[in-house]
Design a protein around this motif. Structure first.
Motif, PDB file in Angstrom:
ATOM      1  N   GLU A 361       0.836  -1.190   0.000  1.00  0.00           N
ATOM      2  CA  GLU A 361       0.000   0.000   0.000  1.00  0.00           C
ATOM      3  C   GLU A 361       0.876   1.246   0.000  1.00  0.00           C
ATOM      4  OE1 GLU A 361      -3.181   0.165  -0.318  1.00  0.00           O
ATOM      5  OE2 GLU A 361      -3.604  -1.987  -0.174  1.00  0.00           O
ATOM      6  N   HIS A 362       1.492   1.469  -1.220  1.00  0.00           N
ATOM      7  CA  HIS A 362       2.451   2.580  -1.275  1.00  0.00           C
ATOM      8  C   HIS A 362       1.758   3.934  -1.212  1.00  0.00           C
ATOM      9  CE1 HIS A 362       4.538  -0.904  -3.112  1.00  0.00           C
ATOM     10  NE2 HIS A 362       5.586  -0.414  -2.426  1.00  0.00           N
ATOM     11  N   ASP A 363       0.584   4.025  -1.806  1.00  0.00           N
ATOM     12  CA  ASP A 363      -0.125   5.315  -1.725  1.00  0.00           C
ATOM     13  C   ASP A 363      -0.534   5.638  -0.293  1.00  0.00           C
ATOM     14  OD1 ASP A 363       0.130   5.561  -4.434  1.00  0.00           O
ATOM     15  OD2 ASP A 363      -1.840   4.693  -4.889  1.00  0.00           O
ATOM     16  N   GLU A 364      -0.928   4.599   0.451  1.00  0.00           N
ATOM     17  CA  GLU A 364      -1.284   4.815   1.856  1.00  0.00           C
ATOM     18  C   GLU A 364      -0.084   5.260   2.684  1.00  0.00           C
ATOM     19  OE1 GLU A 364      -4.113   4.806   3.377  1.00  0.00           O
ATOM     20  OE2 GLU A 364      -5.233   4.325   1.557  1.00  0.00           O
ATOM     21  N   VAL A 366       2.372   7.156   1.571  1.00  0.00           N
ATOM     22  CA  VAL A 366       2.570   8.586   1.296  1.00  0.00           C
ATOM     23  C   VAL A 366       1.542   9.418   2.066  1.00  0.00           C
ATOM     24  CG1 VAL A 366       2.522  10.352  -0.501  1.00  0.00           C
ATOM     25  CG2 VAL A 366       3.591   8.128  -0.947  1.00  0.00           C
TER      26      VAL A 366
END
Length: 554
Positions: A361-364, A366
């Protein structure tokens, strides 16, 4: 070296000397009284005999005739025999003894005590008359101017002198005459005096526990050296709550006058918790008392003998400097706890970021990092914006981490403002804020929706600090004593805790301010006022933007 006499022996000798002196005075007075009585009684007697003999017609008629001794000698001897006196003497107008029961005086000049006796004046007193000293009466023989053998000489003419004497008493005779029981009285008085002296010596020896004067003096010197040589204060009270002893340190710690010994606690205006500890109303070891700007540790011990209350002795230790060190240590401890809380919170955040990365969950990640940044900036705005003094701001930041750790919401009240302060003033403001906030944490922690609100405002000439919590409040019966006793608002549930509030009061009073406590609908509110020297404040006013509230996050 010869042994020194004991106290009992000295008293016995002294009392014996006093008794002997009294006995000597009594004996002298008795002798004087006996002598006065003898002179009065015998003086009247010999005077009467002399007057009777001088007024005898036979003496008047024969004293001026030739060879008067032949006719007067029988009369003189008869008077001596019947009157039981020591001597009877008759002299002519020239003072020559005509007839006397003392043959040695016949033909000699009559010894007189007053020459005026030949001028018609009588005299009485003591004289040496040849055989010894006698009490004599000398009476002139006056002419009666009679005829036919009834009297001789012209009327009023001095024809001669009659002297009647009685032996003077010796000392022994005076003692015997003074009183038949005088020697018995003196003996009884001597026995009673000696017995009383011996009993008094025994009583004094028991009262001094068998110690001699030099030993008592040594104890007094050692006591003085101990009381005035130790660094602790010593205060002794009797059963009536009057000060019987206080050393210099105790007088300084309690700010007592030099004449405090012998005065009561009421007259010295010692009241409140200090009085309760000194009089035993509050018991226990190491009682903390705030007095005259000092933090004192008091220990009291009652003194009894044979079941009688003799009073008490209290020792006072000045722990003001130790309290300052404790305050500094508390600041370091608070910082350490804040670092621990921040480290714990940082670990949680790292674990959250690591978990999000692991599940892809890379967007989470950020978004989470950006949220943390906004939170950090919000914290900076809520604290660093209005609180420009770096030390106080850092303290509040550390307390916010502690609040998060203890699940308490820490709020910086809207309208708070504080500019940069001098280092000393900044430390004192930090001390007050830190102690009040810690106390509020203790009171509020564990409750539902626990919170603590801090308001710091610059005012004209000082700083006002208000700390409100959501705790149970302060019991009304301890509201006035809470600072003296060192209670926290948690005292309602857990009893006495430290001296944090006492230190807060000391800091405020040192600046000429005060700290008070009141109960609100939500909990307790502590208000502190710290006047500062001119120029210590920067004149920084309230910020233009609205302050935010920092909430603790675990």
């Amino acid at each position: 070296m010869p042994a020194r006499p004991t106290l009992a022996g000295q008293l016995l000798v002294f009392q014996l000397t006093v008794v002997l002196c009294v006995l000597a005075v009594v004996a002298a007075l008795s002798l004087a009284q006996s002598e006065a009585t003898f002179n009065a009684e015998q003086g009247r007697r010999v005077t009467q005999l002399a007057e009777r003999l001088a007024s005898d017609d036979l003496v008047r008629a024969r004293i001026i005739e030739p060879a008067p001794s032949q006719t007067l000698a029988p009369l003189v001897q008869s008077t001596l025999t019947h009157s039981q006196v020591a001597s009877v003497t008759i002299a002519d107008a020239d003072g020559t003894v005509l007839v006397s029961t003392n043959p040695l005086l016949v033909g000699t000049e009559l010894p007189t005590g007053d020459p005026g006796v030949f001028d018609g004046r009588g005299w009485r007193g003591e004289l040496d008359v040849g055989r010894g000293r006698e009490l004599v009466a000398q009476v002139p023989v006056m002419g009666a101017g009679g005829a036919g053998g009834t009297g001789g000489g012209n009327l009023g003419e001095v024809l001669g002198v009659v002297m009647v004497g009685q032996d003077s008493q010796t000392v022994g005779e005076r003692l015997v005459d003074a009183s038949p029981n005088l020697l018995l009285y003196l003996g009884v008085a001597s026995v009673l005096g000696l017995g009383g002296s011996w009993l008094l010596a025994r009583r004094i020896k028991r009262a001094t526990f068998g110690m001699e004067p030099r030993e008592i003096a040594g104890l007094a010197e050692h006591r003085e050296a101990m009381l005035y040589g130790i660094a602790e204060g010593v205060v002794a009270l009797d059963s009536a709550e009057q000060i019987t002893l206080v050393n210099d340190v105790g007088r300084r710690l309690l700010d007592l006058p030099a004449d405090s010994v012998g005065r009561s606690l009421d007259s010295l205006d010692l009241s409140g918790r200090l009085r309760d500890v000194l009089t035993g109303v509050v018991t226990g070891a190491d009682q903390v008392v705030v007095q005259a700007g000092r933090v004192l540790v008091v220990n009291r011990m009652s003194v009894e003998k044979d079941g009688r209350d003799l009073g008490s002795v209290a020792t006072l230790r000045d722990r003001t400097e130790l309290a300052q060190l404790e305050r500094d240590l508390g600041a370091f401890r608070s910082t350490a706890e804040a670092l621990r809380a921040q480290a714990h919170e940082f670990d949680n955040k790292l674990h959250t970021i690591s978990g999000l990365i692991q599940i892809g969950e890379h967007d989470e990640v950020v978004a989470y990092v950006e949220a943390l940044g906004r939170q950090r900036r919000g914290l900076d705005v809520s604290i660093d914006g209005p609180i420009r003094d770096k030390a106080v701001a850092a303290l509040l930041a550390a307390k916010s981490a502690q609040a998060a750790e203890r699940q308490v919401r820490l709020e910086v009240a809207p309208g708070s403002a504080l500019g940069p302060l001098e280092a000393t003033d900044s430390a004192d403001v930090g001390t007050v804020v830190g102690n009040l906030v810690d106390n509020a944490f203790d009171a509020a922690a564990g409750g539902d929706d626990a919170w603590v609100s801090v308001e710091i405002r610059e005012t004209e000439g000082g700083v006002d600090i208000t700390v409100t919590d959501s705790g149970p409040g302060v019991p009304p019966e301890t509201a006035q004593e809470v600072f003296a006793h060192g209670y926290t608002t948690k005292a309602a549930a857990s009893g006495e805790r430290g001296i944090g509030l006492a230190l807060t009061k000391l800091v405020c009073e040192h600046h000429g301010g005060e700290v008070t406590v009141a109960n609100t609908a939500d909990g307790a509110r502590f208000s502190a006022r710290l006047p500062l020297a001119p120029g210590a404040l920067s004149g920084f006013g309230p910020p233009t933007e609205e302050l935010t509230i920092h909430k603790g996050v675990r």
